[in-house]
Structure formats: structure tokens, C-alpha cells
Write a protein that holds these residues in place. Structure first.
Motif, mmCIF file in Angstrom:
data_model
loop_
_atom_site.group_PDB
_atom_site.id
_atom_site.type_symbol
_atom_site.label_atom_id
_atom_site.label_comp_id
_atom_site.label_asym_id
_atom_site.label_seq_id
_atom_site.Cartn_x
_atom_site.Cartn_y
_atom_site.Cartn_z
ATOM 1 N N PHE A 125 40.605 36.181 36.437
ATOM 2 C CA PHE A 125 41.846 36.790 36.909
ATOM 3 C C PHE A 125 41.624 37.441 38.273
ATOM 4 O O PHE A 125 40.532 37.936 38.578
ATOM 5 C CB PHE A 125 42.325 37.876 35.935
ATOM 6 N N THR A 126 42.688 37.469 39.063
ATOM 7 C CA THR A 126 42.643 38.173 40.346
ATOM 8 C C THR A 126 43.589 39.371 40.318
ATOM 9 O O THR A 126 44.587 39.376 39.592
ATOM 10 C CB THR A 126 43.039 37.238 41.508
ATOM 11 N N PHE A 127 43.242 40.393 41.114
ATOM 12 C CA PHE A 127 44.058 41.599 41.253
ATOM 13 C C PHE A 127 44.187 41.917 42.735
ATOM 14 O O PHE A 127 43.273 41.629 43.524
ATOM 15 C CB PHE A 127 43.427 42.774 40.507
ATOM 16 N N PRO A 128 45.292 42.524 43.136
ATOM 17 C CA PRO A 128 45.512 42.797 44.561
ATOM 18 C C PRO A 128 44.650 43.947 45.084
ATOM 19 O O PRO A 128 44.170 44.781 44.308
ATOM 20 C CB PRO A 128 47.000 43.157 44.629
ATOM 21 N N ASP A 129 44.473 43.945 46.390
ATOM 22 C CA ASP A 129 43.875 45.078 47.112
ATOM 23 C C ASP A 129 42.476 45.453 46.626
ATOM 24 O O ASP A 129 42.123 46.632 46.578
ATOM 25 C CB ASP A 129 44.798 46.313 47.012
ATOM 26 N N GLY A 130 41.692 44.470 46.234
ATOM 27 C CA GLY A 130 40.323 44.758 45.807
ATOM 28 C C GLY A 130 40.257 45.791 44.711
ATOM 29 O O GLY A 130 39.415 46.701 44.739
ATOM 30 N N ARG A 131 41.129 45.667 43.724
ATOM 31 C CA ARG A 131 41.281 46.671 42.659
ATOM 32 C C ARG A 131 39.946 47.088 42.046
ATOM 33 O O ARG A 131 39.725 48.260 41.747
ATOM 34 C CB ARG A 131 42.220 46.095 41.580
ATOM 35 N N PHE A 132 39.050 46.137 41.823
ATOM 36 C CA PHE A 132 37.783 46.462 41.156
ATOM 37 C C PHE A 132 36.573 46.216 42.061
ATOM 38 O O PHE A 132 35.448 46.122 41.566
ATOM 39 C CB PHE A 132 37.642 45.649 39.864
ATOM 40 N N ALA A 133 36.814 46.115 43.375
ATOM 41 C CA ALA A 133 35.716 45.808 44.304
ATOM 42 C C ALA A 133 34.598 46.846 44.225
ATOM 43 O O ALA A 133 33.415 46.499 44.301
ATOM 44 C CB ALA A 133 36.252 45.723 45.731
ATOM 45 N N GLU A 134 34.957 48.114 44.026
ATOM 46 C CA GLU A 134 33.949 49.178 44.008
ATOM 47 C C GLU A 134 33.026 49.099 42.790
ATOM 48 O O GLU A 134 31.950 49.689 42.789
ATOM 49 C CB GLU A 134 34.638 50.539 44.049
ATOM 50 N N ILE A 135 33.474 48.393 41.761
ATOM 51 C CA ILE A 135 32.605 48.257 40.577
ATOM 52 C C ILE A 135 32.252 46.789 40.336
ATOM 53 O O ILE A 135 31.901 46.395 39.217
ATOM 54 C CB ILE A 135 33.255 48.870 39.312
ATOM 55 N N SER A 136 32.339 45.989 41.392
ATOM 56 C CA SER A 136 31.961 44.577 41.294
ATOM 57 C C SER A 136 30.527 44.450 40.781
ATOM 58 O O SER A 136 29.624 45.148 41.246
ATOM 59 C CB SER A 136 32.078 43.921 42.667
ATOM 60 N N GLY A 137 30.336 43.580 39.794
ATOM 61 C CA GLY A 137 29.007 43.388 39.211
ATOM 62 C C GLY A 137 28.778 44.165 37.936
ATOM 63 O O GLY A 137 27.805 43.908 37.214
ATOM 64 N N VAL A 138 29.659 45.120 37.621
ATOM 65 C CA VAL A 138 29.535 45.877 36.373
ATOM 66 C C VAL A 138 30.030 45.009 35.211
ATOM 67 O O VAL A 138 31.104 44.399 35.287
ATOM 68 C CB VAL A 138 30.355 47.181 36.427
ATOM 69 N N ALA A 139 29.252 44.946 34.148
ATOM 70 C CA ALA A 139 29.631 44.179 32.963
ATOM 71 C C ALA A 139 29.565 45.077 31.731
ATOM 72 O O ALA A 139 28.702 45.959 31.643
ATOM 73 C CB ALA A 139 28.704 42.983 32.782
ATOM 74 N N VAL A 140 30.494 44.861 30.802
ATOM 75 C CA VAL A 140 30.506 45.633 29.557
ATOM 76 C C VAL A 140 30.915 44.729 28.394
ATOM 77 O O VAL A 140 31.673 43.779 28.587
ATOM 78 C CB VAL A 140 31.504 46.820 29.619
ATOM 79 N N PRO A 141 30.424 45.025 27.187
ATOM 80 C CA PRO A 141 30.969 44.349 26.012
ATOM 81 C C PRO A 141 32.448 44.722 25.886
ATOM 82 O O PRO A 141 32.840 45.852 26.229
ATOM 83 C CB PRO A 141 30.151 44.930 24.853
ATOM 84 N N SER A 142 33.266 43.801 25.425
ATOM 85 C CA SER A 142 34.696 44.080 25.384
ATOM 86 C C SER A 142 35.391 43.263 24.319
ATOM 87 O O SER A 142 34.815 42.320 23.752
ATOM 88 C CB SER A 142 35.330 43.756 26.745
#
Length: 392
Positions: free
Chosen positions: A194-211
Motif C-alpha cells: 500500500f502507498t500513503f501520501p506525504d511520506g506518512r511512514f518514511a520516518e519509520i521506514s524499515g520497522v517491522a512488527v508482528p501484526s
């Protein structure tokens, strides 16, 4: 050039069908090598089937369509074929089976089976001007150095969907279907980030969690990955197949014991900052991001059971609305395709043109992530091959 069978598309389904067909068969692909999607799949080790293959793991306008083919050529049948050719394999997770060595082992296996048959393979070639003449199909075959007129009694289309166009994916199968009056359902990228506008999660790019993630479908309990563009990871790819543009997805990122653990920590470390204590259960970068989404202020002692419980509810149903997906460029499969109502579920043949067949991803059948789409390729190919051999 006259053949009993002409197979267009030398991917997983096309190769599997050619490997088991009797009679003179032509196998054509515009790629330079057969089985290219097999080669790149599973990180180069090919997730070739799933131990838990079941009709419920497939999406189709007609959910019953897959039952016949999957029942008559199962995951156990393909595993037996792999073992008979000395290919070592292992289960990675959730029933996903991979080659120990290389995806090229699967391509080599199918190639050796094809060599045992009367198969004339033309790669780096194209076809055009497909027509039905009396009881046969005719078309023009353009190879690297020559143009041929081809006649075939049976035409099998196995050119896949639109996913990964850099590998040559096109809507060829849909064009042929529509030419002969078969309806095609709406198509869209599936098993895609999925994509989100304005780099919504750019600051936590690379973070992974069980979900646990769901759109308008089952809940998928696997890893979630935040990226520069948005969200990825197995749970996200799975949910994407059920997503409708403009609607939210739901994320549950709460570890099973987090609520009780925070209550216990409150007794022992009530004066500590709440976000520091939350970071004992979730990645610190994610907690920092969440502090801009939810109210995480205060020390742990300030958090009553009611407030803790409310946060758990928020994080168990974190609603996010993507602005889109990464599209066919990175989608593993295409959702939708040739309408199954126009096909015979036992044979994969067109109901109106009994010697025209569609197999594999071109059909409106989309499997879950984890080897299910390869199993559909094997099963649908064998349904067509069995029917054609029985009709000889």
C-alpha cells in the motif's frame, strides 16, 4: 506448421501443461527464457506450493470454481513430482514450501518433462492474427528469423495477468478471451504494498512488527513492514487482495500480553515515562511515531486501567486509509481475469469454444501469498492436459 495443441505462454501453467500433454504441441513465449516468474519467485528459491492448499485460500467471483482442479491435482501430487526428480525442499512458515537449492530446479524439472514430449518450443517469439477456422485455430507465429502460419486443433492460453510488466506481462489473455466472446472481470493489482501520501511512514521506514491485518476479508496474522512509500510485509500483501480503493484497512499491532505487562510495570515503575515503558513491547521508533497519532503523554502511573484499555483498543484496530497501491509494477498477481462462468471447471475449456482453454493466473482465480498461486498454475494446467489427453 500443424499441431494438436498450441500453448501460448511458457510460464508455470504453460510449462506444466506442455509437460503432460500427449500429441504434437507448440509452446510459445515472447520471453528469452521459459519460466521467468518461477525463477525470481521466493527470493530465487520458488515457493512452489503450500501444505494447506484449500479452496478458501482463493479469491474468485465464483468461489466454487477452483474446487475441481485443486481436488484432482493436489499439493501432494506436485510434492511427489518434485521428490521424484530429486529436488530437496523445506517448509519455511505457514505451510510454504521452497526449494533448498534454487527455483531453477523447478524450471529444469519441467523442462526435462517437456523434452520427453512432442513439444516444439519457440521462445523470444510472438503470435498474432488468431482466428478460428472450422474446428481449428490459426495464427501467425513470428520467431527471431521467420514468420510461420500455424494451425492447431486446441489453443491453450497461459500468458498470466498484468503483474510485473518489466518481465513482459501483458493483457494478451484478456484480449483473446474478449475476441472469442468470453467476459473478463475487472482486474487490479493484488499481493501488493500500500502507498500513503506525504511520506506518512518514511520516518519509520524499515520497522517491522508482528501484526493482524484485514481489509474487507480474512484477518492475516503475519509481519507488517513500514516503508518510505507506505506499508508492506506479508500481512499487508495478503490484505491488499481484499482491499477496495478509498476504504480503510485495520491494523492490530498489540502483542498478546502487552496490556497485562504494562499493568504490572505500573506497580514497579510507575514514575517512568509511558513511552519508554511502551517501547519495551514495540519498536522505539514506532512508539515515537505513535506518540504523534495517539495521546501517549504522562508517566506510567498516570495511566489507569481504563486509559490503558482504550489505547489497546486503538492499537488493535488502527484504521488507516491508503491512497493506493504500488500497482502492477510490484504486484505479485492480478486480481480478476477471465470470468469463470465462461469456463468448464473440470477442463478449463471455454463453454462456447470447447477447444479453447485458459489456465493459470489469466483466469479470475487469485490465491493467497505463500505458494497458492503456483498450486493453481499446476492444478489448472493438469485439468486442461487431462481433458485434452482424454479427448484424443
Amino acid at each position: 506448421m500443424e499441431f494438436d495443441n498450441a500453448i501460448i505462454g511458457a510460464g508455470a501453467a504453460g510449462m506444466m501443461c506442455a509437460a503432460h500433454l500427449e500429441g504434437r504441441t507448440l509452446l510459445v513465449d515472447h520471453a528469452k527464457a521459459a519460466g521467468e516468474k518461477i525463477r525470481i519467485s521466493g527470493g530465487g528459491r520458488c515457493n512452489f506450493t503450500n501444505l494447506y492448499t484449500d479452496p478458501q485460500a482463493f479469491i474468485s467471483t465464483n468461489p466454487h470454481f477452483v474446487k475441481s482442479a485443486l481436488a484432482r491435482y493436489t499439493q501432494w501430487d506436485f510434492i511427489a513430482l518434485v521428490e521424484a526428480h530429486g529436488i530437496a525442499w523445506h517448509e519455511k512458515t505457514l505451510g510454504q514450501l521452497f526449494c533448498d537449492n534454487s527455483a531453477k530446479d523447478i524450471i529444469a524439472m519441467l523442462g526435462s518433462l517437456i523434452k520427453d514430449r512432442e513439444v516444439n518450443m519457440h521462445l523470444n517469439s510472438s503470435i498474432s492474427d488468431v482466428k478460428k477456422l472450422n474446428d481449428n485455430f490459426t495464427f501467425t507465429l513470428q520467431t527471431a528469423d521467420k514468420t510461420h502460419k500455424v494451425t492447431a486443433k486446441n489453443l491453450i492460453i497461459s500468458t498470466g495477468g498484468k503483474s510485473i510488466p518489466k518481465m513482459g506481462a501483458t493483457g494478451f489473455a484478456y484480449d483473446i478471451a474478449q475476441q472469442f466472446g468470453l467476459p473478463v472481470t475487472d482486474t487490479q493489482p493484488a499481493l501488493v504494498p500500500f502507498t500513503f501520501p506525504d511520506g506518512r511512514f518514511a520516518e519509520i521506514s524499515g520497522v517491522a512488527v508482528p501484526s493482524r491485518v484485514h481489509a474487507d476479508g480474512p484477518v492475516f496474522e503475519e509481519a507488517l513492514l513500514f516503508t518510505h512509500r507506505g506499508l508492506s510485509g506479508p500481512a499487508i500483501l495478503q490484505a491488499s487482495s481484499y482491499w477496495t480503493e478509498g476504504t480503510p484497512i485495520s491494523l492490530d499491532i498489540v502483542p498478546s500480553d502487552m496490556y497485562e505487562a504494562l499493568r504490572s510495570q505500573r506497580q514497579e515503575a510507575g514514575r517512568r515515562n509511558f513511552t519508554n515503558e511502551l517501547a519495551r513491547h514495540l519498536p522505539s521508533r514506532l512508539v515515537e511515531h505513535l506518540s504523534g497519532v495517539f495521546d501517549l503523554t504522562g508517566n506510567l502511573a498516570d495511566w489507569s486501567d481504563k486509559r490503558l484499555s482504550a489505547l489497546m483498543d486503538d492499537l488493535r484496530d488502527w484504521q488507516l486509509t491508503p491512497n493506493g497501491t504500488e500497482g502492477y509494477r510490484t504486484a505479485e498477481v492480478t486480481l480478476g481475469g477471465i470470468d469463470t462462468d465462461a469456463l468448464n471447471a473440470r477442463t478449463m475449456a471455454s463453454k462456447d469454444h470447447p477447444n479453447l482453454y485458459f489456465i493459470g493466473e489469466a483466469v479470475d482465480v487469485t490465491g493467497w501469498l505463500g505458494g497458492y498461486n503456483f498450486q493453481w498454475a499446476w492444478s489448472s494446467a493438469m485439468a486442461a492436459a487431462s481433458a485434452l489427453n482424454a479427448a484424443k
